[in-house]
Design a protein around this motif. Structure first.
Motif, PDB file in Angstrom:
ATOM      1  N   VAL A   1      74.200  60.970  34.211  1.00 16.43           N
ATOM      2  CA  VAL A   1      72.947  60.727  34.925  1.00 16.43           C
ATOM      3  C   VAL A   1      73.058  59.402  35.662  1.00 16.43           C
ATOM      4  O   VAL A   1      73.436  58.374  35.082  1.00 16.43           O
ATOM      5  CB  VAL A   1      71.746  60.706  33.953  1.00 16.43           C
ATOM      6  N   LYS A   2      72.740  59.445  36.945  1.00 17.79           N
ATOM      7  CA  LYS A   2      72.797  58.256  37.777  1.00 17.79           C
ATOM      8  C   LYS A   2      71.382  57.824  38.115  1.00 17.79           C
ATOM      9  O   LYS A   2      70.562  58.636  38.540  1.00 17.79           O
ATOM     10  CB  LYS A   2      73.588  58.542  39.054  1.00 17.79           C
ATOM     11  N   PHE A   3      71.095  56.539  37.926  1.00 14.58           N
ATOM     12  CA  PHE A   3      69.770  55.995  38.184  1.00 14.58           C
ATOM     13  C   PHE A   3      69.820  55.124  39.430  1.00 14.58           C
ATOM     14  O   PHE A   3      70.741  54.327  39.617  1.00 14.58           O
ATOM     15  CB  PHE A   3      69.287  55.156  36.997  1.00 14.58           C
ATOM     16  N   SER A   4      68.812  55.291  40.268  1.00 19.87           N
ATOM     17  CA  SER A   4      68.754  54.522  41.510  1.00 19.87           C
ATOM     18  C   SER A   4      67.296  54.330  41.897  1.00 19.87           C
ATOM     19  O   SER A   4      66.386  54.901  41.277  1.00 19.87           O
ATOM     20  CB  SER A   4      69.511  55.244  42.634  1.00 19.87           C
ATOM     21  N   ALA A   5      67.097  53.530  42.932  1.00 16.95           N
ATOM     22  CA  ALA A   5      65.739  53.293  43.413  1.00 16.95           C
ATOM     23  C   ALA A   5      65.253  54.503  44.197  1.00 16.95           C
ATOM     24  O   ALA A   5      66.021  55.165  44.905  1.00 16.95           O
ATOM     25  CB  ALA A   5      65.696  52.040  44.286  1.00 16.95           C
ATOM     26  N   ALA A   6      63.973  54.785  44.077  1.00 20.50           N
ATOM     27  CA  ALA A   6      63.397  55.929  44.782  1.00 20.50           C
ATOM     28  C   ALA A   6      63.151  55.581  46.247  1.00 20.50           C
ATOM     29  O   ALA A   6      63.089  54.407  46.624  1.00 20.50           O
ATOM     30  CB  ALA A   6      62.088  56.353  44.122  1.00 20.50           C
ATOM     31  N   CYS A   7      63.040  56.592  47.083  1.00 21.93           N
ATOM     32  CA  CYS A   7      62.776  56.412  48.505  1.00 21.93           C
ATOM     33  C   CYS A   7      61.310  56.759  48.792  1.00 21.93           C
ATOM     34  O   CYS A   7      60.737  57.659  48.193  1.00 21.93           O
ATOM     35  CB  CYS A   7      63.690  57.299  49.353  1.00 21.93           C
ATOM     36  N   GLY A   8      60.729  56.077  49.708  1.00 20.08           N
ATOM     37  CA  GLY A   8      59.316  56.312  50.033  1.00 20.08           C
ATOM     38  C   GLY A   8      58.904  55.459  51.220  1.00 20.08           C
ATOM     39  O   GLY A   8      59.754  54.886  51.911  1.00 20.08           O
TER      40      GLY A   8
END
Length: 660
Positions: A371-378
């Protein structure tokens, strides 16, 4: 000699005063029983101390009998009985799960014998099973935990803010499988009251009164071997000061029960205060009660993340004037990394109330299974609302994952339904939990019928009509336990407004009365892309609504709601409120006054402008033009306030010399 005479005179005076007082007391005894007002403060008409039993009131709730001071009713709040009943039911099922893993069965009074083999193995399967050690089935049947008995492998419970000890005593008398219950309070008066109540209920072997600060007590139990399996926090107002210590003092997989009664803060009346306490901005919306639950869950998870721990919600309830959450706390660095993807910001339109959620983090899996965690886009919205053109407010972060564990809720519902005589509020518990089992777990927040109709100024459709229209369109829809007319659905806002546009065509709105910049005008100016079908479907009416289950109870008493903060030596709640009303009556109203009386009263104060020689009104001034009298108030206002303006005298205006 003068000193001796003075002493003799004082002695005779005191002796005569004692005689008069004794005669008055004897006269009061002959007239009848003492006055109730004297009884409330623990003294008789002559000032003597009454027996302890005469100063207290005894209340029976559940299996507990509690004595609390008559002059301070805040030690017992009957409105919170639903909260206490639900907590006993939750801890009982939690104990059933925890002790069941150790091969211990619990016995709840009133329940049928459930100690049966759950899995029915065939003869062939039994031959394949190789016995290891002792027979677990026989051991499970022989090891039981009953109510009121100490279970050596049972749960250690802490009630951080116990007050009279009612909740802790109910745990000891109604919840099986307990090892010990620590009833703590920072008030010495409350601890003394707890000790008497523990003796009154004969639970001294289970309940241990504690006089300490709840935070310090929990900080002293941070070691793994000293942690509590269950921590119950029910403070007056916000539990924010206790959350950091609580997430450290609860055991691995332990149960944390938290009550918040500061609903004004959590519902958006003071967003900056909500941020200072819970680390989130609250918004004023129709879904404020569910948003309050999600803010509390976010705050708990945020504090737990500091110590590589995370929370798993079991049950979250909004009831009456408070919210109540039950969560389990676990430790795991890998799981903590996913916490950011469980939180979300809320974009809410100030015009039509449409909301969108923006996750703070993003969790995605790669082909290797990691599982890779990253910042969400918005963000998920533009600068203006696409429906009404108004701006957006930003709230949160809030918990965006499910707020209930439906399997656990089903266990509680089944136990309460099978034994309804166990709790006084069993009907309401069944009603609330039944609606929770029907809620959409993956849909945060909700809309209301009143909100949708008021936005476009049209008549309100029935709940079944709106639900049927959403179901005909192919979307899911459910109720919410936090609101009677809630519409929780996975349909996008555009579909909701299309349905409302179709409804408006059946109940037209006078467009000429709408402002061109209003949300109603802009929403109705767009033709619907969906043709809604308002034919009522059978599945539009959920089972809990058909059965008429009780979710909201009537006000049980006058002046119903949260009680005032406890103050030692205070008067009874009802009497204190009546006295406050009497003292504050007409304080904020300006009494009617005759104009002549008002002019005469104002003439008592000198005119400052006349003294300076700049008053253009002369003798027509409302204030006095004579020197102030010795009895006049020196601090009174001296400006001529009755005149609209005192401009400098013009060329033709007459002036008079000032008065020295």
């Amino acid at each position: 000699m003068s000193h001796a005479r003075t002493a003799l005179w004082l002695k005779l005076t005191l002796r005569s005063a004692r005689g008069l007082r004794r005669a008055w007391c004897m006269e009061g005894e002959s007239q009848g029983p003492p006055r109730p007002a004297a009884m409330e403060n623990g003294t008789g008409p002559c000032g003597e101390k009454l027996p302890l039993a005469a100063q207290e009131t005894t209340v029976t709730e559940g299996a507990a009998k509690i004595a609390f001071p008559s002059a301070n009713e805040v030690f017992y709040n009957p409105v919170q009985e639903f909260n206490r009943d639900l907590t006993c039911a939750v801890i009982t099922e939690f104990a059933r799960i925890q002790l069941g893993a150790k091969g211990i069965q619990i016995k709840v009074p009133g329940e049928k014998d459930l100690q049966k083999v759950v899995v029915d193995l065939s003869e062939q399967e039994e031959e394949k099973v190789e016995p290891k050690g002792e027979n677990l089935t026989t051991g499970a049947q022989s090891r039981t935990a009953a109510v009121g008995e100490i279970c050596e492998e049972g749960l250690r419970v802490l009630e951080g803010l116990a007050a009279s000890g009612l909740r802790s005593i109910r745990f000891a008398r109604e919840v099986p499988g307990l090892r010990s219950v620590v009833a703590n309070d920072a008030s010495a008066q409350a601890v003394e009251l707890m000790r008497r109540n523990v003796q009154l209920n004969n639970v001294g072997h289970l309940v241990q009164p504690s006089h300490a600060d709840a935070r310090m007590l929990m900080y002293q139990h941070q070691r793994v071997s000293e942690r509590f399996d269950v921590i119950d926090l029910d403070p007056y107002g916000s539990p924010a000061p206790f959350l950091d210590a609580a997430v450290q003092a609860v055991s691995e997989g332990g149960l944390l029960c938290v009550t918040c009664t500061d609903m004004a803060v959590l519902a958006g009346n003071s967003g900056e205060t909500c941020y200072s306490k819970y680390g989130a901005m609250a918004l004023k919306s129709r879904a404020c009660h569910e948003m309050a639950l999600r803010i509390v869950l976010h705050s708990l998870d945020l504090r737990a993340n500091c110590y590589q721990r995370f929370v798993v919600p079991l049950l979250s309830v909004s009831a009456d004037f408070y919210v109540r959450v039950f969560v389990r706390v676990f430790t795991g660095q890998a799981k903590v990394k996913a916490s950011a993807s469980k939180q979300a910001l809320v974009f809410q339109c100030v015009g039509c109330g449409t909301f969108h959620l923006q996750r703070l983090g993003k969790a995605s899996g790669d082909p290797g299974g990691r599982v890779k965690f990253s910042a969400a886009c918005g963000p998920p919205v533009t600068s203006e609302c696409e429906h009404c053109g108004q701006r957006h407010q930003l709230g949160g972060p809030v918990w965006a994952e499910p707020i209930h564990n439906l399997d656990f809720v089903g266990r509680i519902l089944g136990a309460v339904s099978a034994n309804p005589s166990r709790f006084h509020t069993s009907q309401r518990i069944q009603g609330v939990l039944s609606v929770i089992t029907e809620e959409l777990p993956d849909v945060p927040l909700y809309y209301t019928l009143g909100q949708l109709s008021a936005t476009i100024h049209c008549n309100t459709p029935s709940l079944l009509q709106l639900r049927s229209a959403l179901l005909h369109a192919g979307f899911r829809v459910s109720l919410s336990h936090a609101c009677k007319n809630a519409v929780k659905t996975d349909a996008p806002p555009s579909t909701l407004w299309d349905i409302m546009r179709c409804w408006e065509k059946e109940c037209p709105v006078k467009r000429e009365r709408l402002s061109e910049t209003s949300p109603a005008f802009r929403i109705l100016s767009v033709e619907p892309r969906l043709q809604a079908n308002f034919t009522i479907r059978d599945d539009a009416n959920p089972s809990s609504r058909q059965r008429g289950l009780k979710r909201f109870q009537a006000n049980p008493e006058a002046n119903w709601g949260p009680r005032p903060r406890a103050r030692p030596g205070g008067k009874a709640t009802g009497e204190a409120m009546e006295e406050r009303r009497r003292l504050m009556q007409n304080k904020r109203k300006e009494l009617a006054e005759d104009p002549a009386q008002r002019a005469a009263r104002l003439k008592m104060f000198p005119c400052k402008r006349f003294k300076e020689g700049t008053c253009p009104r002369g003798d027509q001034c409302c204030y006095s033009h004579s020197p102030p009298s010795p009895g006049a108030c020196a601090d009174a206002p001296t400006d001529c306030a009755e005149t609209p303006s005192h401009s400098p005298p013009g060329p033709g205006s007459a002036t008079r010399p000032g008065v020295d």
